[in-house]
Design a protein around this motif. Structure first.
Motif, short mmCIF file in Angstrom:
data_model
loop_
_atom_site.label_atom_id
_atom_site.label_comp_id
_atom_site.label_asym_id
_atom_site.label_seq_id
_atom_site.Cartn_x
_atom_site.Cartn_y
_atom_site.Cartn_z
N ILE A 61 0.87 -1.25 0.02
CA ILE A 61 0.06 0.07 0.10
C ILE A 61 0.80 1.21 0.08
O ILE A 61 0.68 2.19 -0.85
CB ILE A 61 -0.85 0.00 1.12
N ALA A 62 2.17 1.13 0.86
CA ALA A 62 2.66 2.40 0.95
C ALA A 62 3.30 2.92 -0.53
O ALA A 62 3.95 2.10 -1.00
CB ALA A 62 3.96 2.20 1.84
N PRO A 63 3.03 4.19 -0.85
CA PRO A 63 3.56 4.57 -1.85
C PRO A 63 4.97 4.92 -2.17
O PRO A 63 5.51 4.72 -3.18
CB PRO A 63 2.77 6.04 -2.26
N TYR A 64 5.73 5.12 -1.04
CA TYR A 64 7.32 5.21 -1.04
C TYR A 64 8.04 4.25 -0.23
O TYR A 64 7.16 3.66 0.80
CB TYR A 64 7.50 6.61 -0.80
N ASP A 65 9.32 4.15 -0.15
CA ASP A 65 10.00 3.46 0.74
C ASP A 65 10.05 4.38 1.89
O ASP A 65 10.33 5.55 2.08
CB ASP A 65 11.35 3.13 0.11
N PRO A 66 9.54 3.80 3.13
CA PRO A 66 9.34 4.69 4.33
C PRO A 66 10.73 5.10 4.88
O PRO A 66 10.89 5.89 5.79
CB PRO A 66 8.65 3.55 5.44
N MET A 67 11.72 4.38 4.47
CA MET A 67 12.96 4.86 4.93
C MET A 67 13.85 5.90 4.06
O MET A 67 14.84 6.23 4.25
CB MET A 67 13.94 3.63 5.43
N ALA A 68 13.36 5.90 2.50
CA ALA A 68 13.82 6.57 1.79
C ALA A 68 14.31 8.08 2.10
O ALA A 68 13.12 8.79 2.35
CB ALA A 68 13.24 6.41 0.48
N LEU A 89 13.91 14.68 7.48
CA LEU A 89 14.63 14.06 6.29
C LEU A 89 14.09 13.85 4.97
O LEU A 89 14.66 12.99 4.08
CB LEU A 89 14.95 12.79 6.98
N GLY A 90 12.90 14.33 4.80
CA GLY A 90 12.36 14.19 3.31
C GLY A 90 11.61 12.65 3.05
O GLY A 90 11.38 12.52 1.95
N ARG A 91 11.44 12.03 4.04
CA ARG A 91 10.84 10.87 3.98
C ARG A 91 9.55 11.06 3.72
O ARG A 91 8.78 11.93 4.41
CB ARG A 91 11.21 9.93 5.08
N ASP A 92 8.63 9.94 3.01
CA ASP A 92 7.23 10.22 2.82
C ASP A 92 6.55 9.91 3.97
O ASP A 92 6.72 8.85 4.37
CB ASP A 92 6.92 9.41 1.65
N LEU A 93 5.71 10.88 4.59
CA LEU A 93 4.93 10.50 5.91
C LEU A 93 3.72 9.41 5.62
O LEU A 93 3.77 8.89 6.57
CB LEU A 93 4.42 11.87 6.43
N LEU A 94 3.19 9.64 4.27
CA LEU A 94 2.09 8.69 4.34
C LEU A 94 2.43 7.44 4.65
O LEU A 94 2.05 6.18 5.26
CB LEU A 94 1.39 8.79 2.96
N SER A 95 3.77 6.88 3.71
CA SER A 95 4.28 5.77 3.76
C SER A 95 4.92 5.37 5.28
O SER A 95 4.40 4.24 5.97
CB SER A 95 5.63 5.43 2.90
N ARG A 96 5.25 6.13 6.11
CA ARG A 96 5.64 6.04 7.26
C ARG A 96 4.60 5.67 8.31
O ARG A 96 4.64 5.00 9.04
CB ARG A 96 6.64 7.21 7.91
N LEU A 97 3.55 6.52 8.08
CA LEU A 97 2.18 6.32 8.81
C LEU A 97 1.91 4.86 8.52
O LEU A 97 1.28 4.10 9.54
CB LEU A 97 1.18 7.32 8.60
N ILE A 98 1.81 4.49 7.26
CA ILE A 98 1.08 2.88 7.03
C ILE A 98 1.96 2.02 7.71
O ILE A 98 1.73 1.01 8.43
CB ILE A 98 1.16 2.82 5.54
N TRP A 99 3.49 2.27 7.41
CA TRP A 99 4.16 1.27 8.22
C TRP A 99 4.08 1.34 9.65
O TRP A 99 4.20 0.39 10.52
CB TRP A 99 5.98 1.31 7.72
N GLU A 251 13.05 3.39 12.72
CA GLU A 251 11.70 2.41 12.48
C GLU A 251 10.51 3.20 12.47
O GLU A 251 10.49 3.99 13.50
CB GLU A 251 11.61 1.15 13.49
N PRO A 252 9.58 3.33 11.76
CA PRO A 252 8.64 4.31 11.65
C PRO A 252 7.40 3.88 12.89
O PRO A 252 7.12 2.81 12.91
CB PRO A 252 8.03 3.89 10.30
N SER A 253 7.46 4.62 13.32
CA SER A 253 6.23 4.64 14.84
C SER A 253 5.51 6.01 14.82
O SER A 253 5.95 7.09 14.48
CB SER A 253 6.87 4.12 15.97
N TRP A 254 4.28 5.90 14.96
CA TRP A 254 3.24 7.14 15.40
C TRP A 254 3.83 8.03 16.22
O TRP A 254 4.00 9.35 16.15
CB TRP A 254 1.92 6.85 15.52
N GLY A 255 4.48 7.36 17.24
CA GLY A 255 5.06 8.09 18.37
C GLY A 255 6.19 9.16 17.93
O GLY A 255 6.37 10.18 18.16
N ASN A 256 7.21 8.48 17.16
CA ASN A 256 8.41 8.78 16.72
C ASN A 256 8.13 9.91 15.76
O ASN A 256 8.59 10.91 15.99
CB ASN A 256 9.25 7.90 15.86
#
Lengths: 308, 316, 322
Positions: A61-68, A89-99, A251-256
Motif C-alpha cells: 500500500i505504501a506509495p514510497y519506501d518509508p526509509m528513503a 529528512l524528506g521521507r514520505d509521511l504517508l508511507s511512514r504512517l502506514i508502516w 523504524e517508523p512509529s506514530w510516536g516517533n
C-alpha cells in the motif's frame, strides 16, 4: 439501552418472563444482529479491519519506501506527490504512517495476546488452586496493579533499555495481573456452579474441568476487555516512542513521527497533525469495537477500573 | 470500623512491601549491575567501583535488602547518581506541580462529567443520550497526549493565547493558571467521558430501585428524587473511582507534562530515564505507588463512613 | 361517584419489538371505606394495575384504552404535576419489598418527613412528631429511636410497618398495598394482616390489596377481583368467591390454597400448565382454556363473555350461566 423493562423492575413481569423463555435459543444470532444494528460497533469493526489490512499489506500500500531519505525535499506540506507531506529528512509521511500501523498493531496484538494467555493460566490457578496459593497470587496481582503504569514502564526501560521487546514486556507485566483477577473471579464463580460440582464428584480432573468448562466460558468477557485495552497499548507505545523510549528510529512509529513533528511544530505543523490522525482513529476503532461487542454479547458485563 | 481501618491500612503496607521487593529485585534479574546500568557500557572500572560502593552494592544481598527497607522507612529514597541530591527532596520539589495539575484536571472533569451523566439520565433513551454515549466513549479513547499536542498547536502556536511551556512564573498566580489550562484540559477530557458514563450507569441503577419508586409514589418532585434520593447513592462508586483517578492521573500526566515541558513528577522521571539515573526513576515509582495506595485507602475509609450500610457491615 | 373507577383499561409493554398485552379491558370500582382484594399469579397483570393507580409505569408501558378516575378526576389525562399532587394524599402505596422500600443512605425519620411534603404549613419538627406518632400507631415500640435509624438497621417486619406508617401519614383516600406480606415470614404476615384489619376500622379511606394469596384476601377484604392473563376473570363479595367460585381458574386457585386443604396431603395440588403468553397477537379464545379442566371447543376460539351473576358479581367464562 434503558428502554427495556429494567426501568422499573417488578412491574413489567410479563415482558421479563418472555425474555427468559427465549434467551437460550437466540443468543448467537441475536448477538450478531444486535451488534450489526449498533452503528458504534460497526464503525469500530470497520476501522479495526482497515488498520489490520493496512498493517498486513503495508509494503504494497505504501506509495514510497518509508526509509528513503530525500533531504532536498524535507518538511514538504501535503501535496499530490506526498499526500501527508514529508518529514525532516524528506521521507514520505504517508508511507511512514502506514508502516507505523504495522509497528503499533504488532506490539499491541503480541503484548495483549501474551498477557491474555498468561492471565488465563494464572487466573485459573488462583481461582481453582489451593487457598494459600490464591492468597499469594492475589497479593502479587494487587501489588502490581497499584504500580503507576507509565512510571513503571520508565523504570523497566531504564533497566533493560528502550525497544519493542521492552515495550511488550512492560505491557505484559502491567496487564497480566488485571486479566488474571478477572479470570480468577470468573473461575471462582463457575467453580461453585452445579454442573462443575457434578463433574467433580464424577472424578473429572482439574485439567479437564478448567480446559473444557472454565476456559471457553471466560474467553468471551476477556475478548471484550482485550479489545478495550488494545487502545491503551497503542497509546502507551506511541507515548513512549514520543518520549524517545519506545520504538527506536528510524523504524517508523506514530510516536516517533509525533516527536519529530513536535520539534518542528512551528515550521512544519503538518507532521503532528497527520501523525495524530491514525492514532486517534485506531484507538477509537478498537474502543468502539469493544463497546459494541460488550453491548451485543453481554450487557451486564462492565469493565471495571478507570482509564489507566 | 477501627478493625476495618487497621486491616485496610495493613493491606496497603503489605502491598507497598511487595512492590518494594519487586522493584528491588528488578535490578538483579537484569544482566549487568545497577552501577553499570547507571553509568552505561563505556564507564571506566574505577568510576564503576566508586559508584558501586556509594550505592552499597558491594555489601551482601541481605544487608542490601535490609538497608533498602530501613532507608525507605526513614524516607531516604537514595541519591541522584549525578548531582547527589536526595531523591525524596527532588520529588517533593516538583510533586506539588503534578498534584495541582491532577486535582484541577479531575476537578473540572468531575463537574462536567457528573452534569453530563445527569443530562444523559434525564434524556435517557433519546438522541441526546446516544450522542453523549458516543461522545463519552470517544473522550475516553482518544490518547491525552494527542489532545495535548493538538491543543498546543492550536492555542499556543497558531492563536498564541496560552503559554506553550512551563508551569508559570513563581509567585504569579495568573501565569500559573494560564499554564494549567491546556495540560489540565488534555488530562481531564478523558475523565469527563469516564465520569459521565459512570454517573449515568450508577444513576440508572439507583433510579430503578424500589426505594426510588417509593419516593415517587409519595409525589416527591423529580428534582428532589434525582438530586437527594438518587445522586447521593450514585456518587458512592464515583468517590472510589475518583480516588483511583487521582492516583492514576498523576502518573499518566507523564506524557502531557513532557508535551508542555511542565516541571513535575513526569518530567523528573523522563529526564532521569534519559540520564540512566536509576535511583531517581525507582524513587519516583515508589513514591507514586505509595501516594496511590494512600489515596485509595483513604477513599475506602471515607466510603465506609459515607455509606451507613458499609459502616454497619464493618461494625458487626 | 365512586372513589376509584377503572373502566375498560388496556395496557401494553413494548420491548425489542415484542408487544405484550399486560392489561385487557380491566374494569373495577372501589367505594370509600371498602377493602378490595386483587388476586392472581405473577404475570397476571396485578402489579401493573397497582402501578397504574399511582401513575408510576415504566417507560415502555402504553395505555391503549380506558380511563382511571379517582373521585371523578381522570388520572390518564391529568398533567404530571396534578398526578404528583394526588400521589400521597390521593393514592398511597405500600410496595412489595419492605427490604428495598426505603433509601439506604437516609434515616427513616428523614424519609418520613420528606414524604409529608404536601403538608405545606407544618414545620419539619411537626412532621417528625406526626411520623413518630404514626410509627407508634402501627406498633413500633420505640418510635423515636426508629426515626433515627437507617433502613438496614430495622427488621423486615419493622420496615413494612414503617412503610405502612409512611403511607398512612397523609391520610390517603386510597391505600394500595402491593403484596404487603409476600416478603415476610408467617408470624410477621399475621401481625401485618392484623394491622391492616385494624386499619379497616380506623382508616376512613379505601384499601386495595394486591396479592397472589387467597388466604390474605379472605382475612380482610370485602370484595375480590381475580385476575388471569391481564383480565379480571371473576369478581364478587369475598364469601361468594370462597364458597361458590364460578370461574374454573378461581376454583383451581382455591383448591391449591394450602390452608384450605384438610389434613395431610401427599402432594400439594397445582394448576397444570403455565401462565398464558400475552405477546401480540394474543390468541382469540379464553386465556385460561389451555389449562382449564372444563374447557369446551369454543373456549379456544371465542372470547368468553362477561356473565353477570348478581350485583357486583360476574365471571368471564363460557361455562358459567347466570
Amino acid at each position: 439501552m434503558s428502554s427495556g423493562p429494567d426501568a422499573l423492575p417488578g412491574v413489567a413481569e410479563p415482558a421479563r418472563e418472555e425474555a427468559t423463555e427465549e434467551a437460550p435459543f437466540v443468543v448467537r444470532g441475536a448477538g450478531l444482529r444486535a451488534f450489526l444494528r449498533d452503528p458504534m460497533g460497526v464503525t469500530g469493526a470497520v476501522l479495526v479491519a482497515a488498520f489490520l489490512l493496512m498493517a498486513i499489506f503495508a509494503p504494497w500500500i505504501a506509495p514510497y519506501d518509508p526509509m528513503a531519505l530525500n533531504v532536498m525535499n524535507k518538511f514538504q506540506p501535503p501535496s499530490w506527490q506526498h499526500w501527508a507531506g514529508t518529514d525532516q529528512l524528506g521521507r514520505d509521511l504517508l508511507s511512514r504512517l502506514i508502516w507505523g500501523s504495522r509497528t503499533a498493531l504488532y506490539i499491541a496484538l503480541v503484548a495483549t495476546g501474551v498477557s491474555a494467555v498468561l492471565g488465563i493460566v494464572l487466573g485459573m490457578i488462583a481461582g481453582y488452586g489451593p487457598r494459600w496459593l490464591d492468597a499469594v497470587l492475589v497479593l502479587i496481582f494487587d501489588s502490581f496493579s497499584t504500580l503507576p503504569m507509565i512510571l513503571f514502564a520508565l523504570a523497566v526501560i531504564t533497566v533493560l533499555g528502550p525497544g519493542k521487546e521492552t515495550l511488550i514486556l512492560v505491557v505484559v507485566l502491567i496487564s497480566v495481573p488485571y486479566y488474571a483477577r478477572l479470570i480468577r473471579a470468573q473461575t471462582l464463580s463457575m467453580r461453585e456452579s452445579d454442573y462443575i460440582q457434578a463433574e467433580r464428584t464424577m472424578g473429572a480432573s482439574a485439567f479437564r474441568i478448567l480446559g473444557v468448562h472454565v476456559a471457553p466460558n471466560v474467553v468471551g468477557p476477556l475478548l471484550i476487555v482485550l479489545s478495550m485495552d488494545i487502545p491503551v497499548v497503542i497509546m502507551l507505545e506511541a507515548g513512549l516512542s514520543y518520549l524517545g523510549f519506545g520504538v527506536r528510529p528510524p523504524e517508523p512509529s506514530w510516536g516517533n513521527i509525533l516527536n519529530d513533528g513536535y520539534v518542528s511544530l512551528r515550521s512544519a505543523p503538518h507532521m503532528v497533525i497527520v501523525a495524530g490522525i491514525p492514532l486517534v482513529l485506531s484507538t477509537l476503532g478498537f474502543t468502539f469495537l469493544g463497546e459494541g461487542l460488550r453491548d451485543a454479547l453481554d450487557p451486564r458485563f462492565r469493565r471495571f477500573g478507570g482509564p489507566r | 470500623m477501627l478493625s476495618y481501618a487497621i486491616k485496610r491500612i495493613g493491606l496497603a503496607f503489605l502491598i507497598l512491601f511487595v512492590v518494594m521487593l519487586g522493584l528491588f529485585s528488578m535490578v538483579f534479574v537484569v544482566p549487568g549491575d545497577p552501577a553499570g546500568v547507571a553509568l552505561g557500557p563505556r564507564a571506566s572500572p574505577e568510576l564503576r567501583a566508586q559508584l558501586t560502593e556509594r550505592m552499597g552494592l558491594d555489601q551482601p544481598l541481605h544487608v542490601q535488602v535490609a538497608n533498602f527497607f530501613a532507608n525507605a522507612a526513614r524516607g531516604d529514597l537514595g541519591y541522584d547518581v549525578w548531582s547527589r541530591r536526595p531523591v525524596l527532596e527532588m520529588i517533593l520539589d516538583v510533586f506539588p506541580n503534578t498534584l495541582i495539575l491532577g486535582l484541577v484536571s479531575l476537578g473540572w472533569a468531575l463537574v462536567l462529567g457528573v452534569a453530563l451523566g445527569c443530562v444523559a439520565v434525564v434524556w435517557r433513551g433519546t438522541f441526546v443520550d446516544r450522542l453523549l454515549g458516543v461522545l463519552s466513549v470517544s473522550m475516553i479513547a482518544v490518547p491525552s497526549f494527542v489532545i495535548a499536542l493538538y491543543s498546543l498547536l492550536i492555542f499556543s502556536v497558531w492563536l498564541g493565547w496560552l503559554p506553550a511551556i512551563g508551569a508559570g512564573e513563581k509567585g504569579d498566580i495568573g501565569s500559573q493558571i494560564r499554564a494549567l489550562i491546556l495540560p489540565s484540559f488534555a488530562i481531564g477530557i478523558t475523565w469527563v467521558g469516564y465520569l459521565a458514563r459512570l454517573v449515568r450507569a450508577s444513576m440508572l441503577e439507583v433510579l430503578a430501585a424500589e426505594h426510588i419508586r417509593m419516593a415517587r409514589s409519595f409525589g416527591l418532585s423529580e428534582r428532589r428524587v434525582v438530586l437527594t434520593y438518587a445522586l447521593r447513592l450514585a456518587l458512592i462508586p464515583t468517590v472510589a473511582v475518583l480516588a483511583m483517578g487521582l492516583g492514576s492521573i498523576l502518573s499518566s500526566a507523564v506524557f502531557v507534562e513532557a508535551v508542555f515541558s511542565r516541571p513535575g513528577i513526569g518530567t523528573l522521571a523522563t529526564n532521569a530515564v534519559s540520564n540512566r539515573n536509576y535511583p531517581v526513576v525507582m524513587g519516583t515509582v515508589l513514591f507514586m505507588t505509595a501516594f496511590y495506595l494512600f489515596v485509595v485507602t483513604a477513599a475506602d475509609l471515607v466510603i465506609a463512613r459515607l455509606d451507613p450500610r458499609v459502616r454497619d457491615v464493618l461494625r458487626s | 361517584m365512586s372513589l376509584l373507577e377503572v373502566t375498560d383499561l388496556s395496557l401494553t409493554y413494548a420491548s425489542d419489538g415484542v408487544v405484550v398485552e399486560a392489561l385487557r379491558d380491566v374494569s373495577l370500582t372501589v367505594e370509600a371505606g371498602e377493602v378490595v382484594g386483587i388476586v392472581g399469579e405473577s404475570g397476571s397483570g396485578k402489579s401493573t394495575l397497582a402501578a397504574v393507580l399511582n401513575g408510576l409505569l415504566p417507560d415502555n408501558a402504553r395505555i391503549t384504552k380506558g380511563a382511571v378516575r379517582i373521585e371523578g378526576t381522570d388520572l390518564l389525562t391529568l398533567p404530571e404535576a396534578g398526578r404528583r399532587r394526588l400521589r400521597g394524599p390521593g393514592v398511597a402505596m405500600v410496595l412489595q419489598d419492605p427490604m428495598q422500600a426505603f433509601n439506604p443512605v437516609l434515616t427513616i425519620g428523614r424519609q418520613l418527613v420528606d414524604f409529608q411534603h404536601h403538608l405545606k404549613d407544618l414545620s419539619r419538627a411537626d412532621k417528625a412528631a406526626r411520623a413518630e406518632a404514626m410509627l407508634a400507631e402501627v406498633g413500633i415500640s420505640d418510635p423515636a429511636a426508629c426515626l433515627r435509624r437507617f433502613p438496614h438497621e430495622l427488621s423486615g417486619g419493622m420496615r413494612q410497618r414503617a412503610a405502612i406508617a409512611a403511607a398512612l401519614l397523609l391520610t390517603p383516600r386510597l391505600l394500595v398495598a402491593d403484596e404487603p406480606t409476600t416478603a415476610l415470614d408467617v408470624t410477621m404476615e399475621a401481625q401485618i394482616l392484623h394491622l391492616l384489619r385494624r386499619l379497616r376500622t380506623d382508616h376512613a379511606g379505601a384499601i386495595v390489596i394486591i396479592t397472589h394469596h387467597l388466604g390474605v384476601v379472605g382475612e380482610i377484604c370485602d370484595r375480590v377481583h381475580v385476575m388471569y392473563g391481564g383480565q379480571i376473570v371473576e369478581e364478587g363479595p369475598v364469601d361468594d368467591i370462597h364458597h361458590a367460585p364460578a370461574h374454573p381458574y378461581t376454583q383451581a386457585l382455591i383448591a391449591c390454597d394450602p390452608a384450605a386443604i384438610p389434613g395431610r396431603a401427599a402432594r400439594l395440588p397445582t394448576i397444570p400448565g403455565r401462565p398464558p403468553p400475552l405477546r401480540r397477537p394474543v390468541p382469540k379464545g379464553c386465556a385460561f382454556a389451555p389449562r382449564c379442566p372444563a374447557a369446551l371447543p369454543q373456549c379456544r376460539t371465542e372470547a368468553p363473555p362477561r356473565v353477570v351473576l348478581g350485583p357486583r358479581r360476574s365471571a368471564l367464562c363460557h361455562r358459567v350461566s347466570p
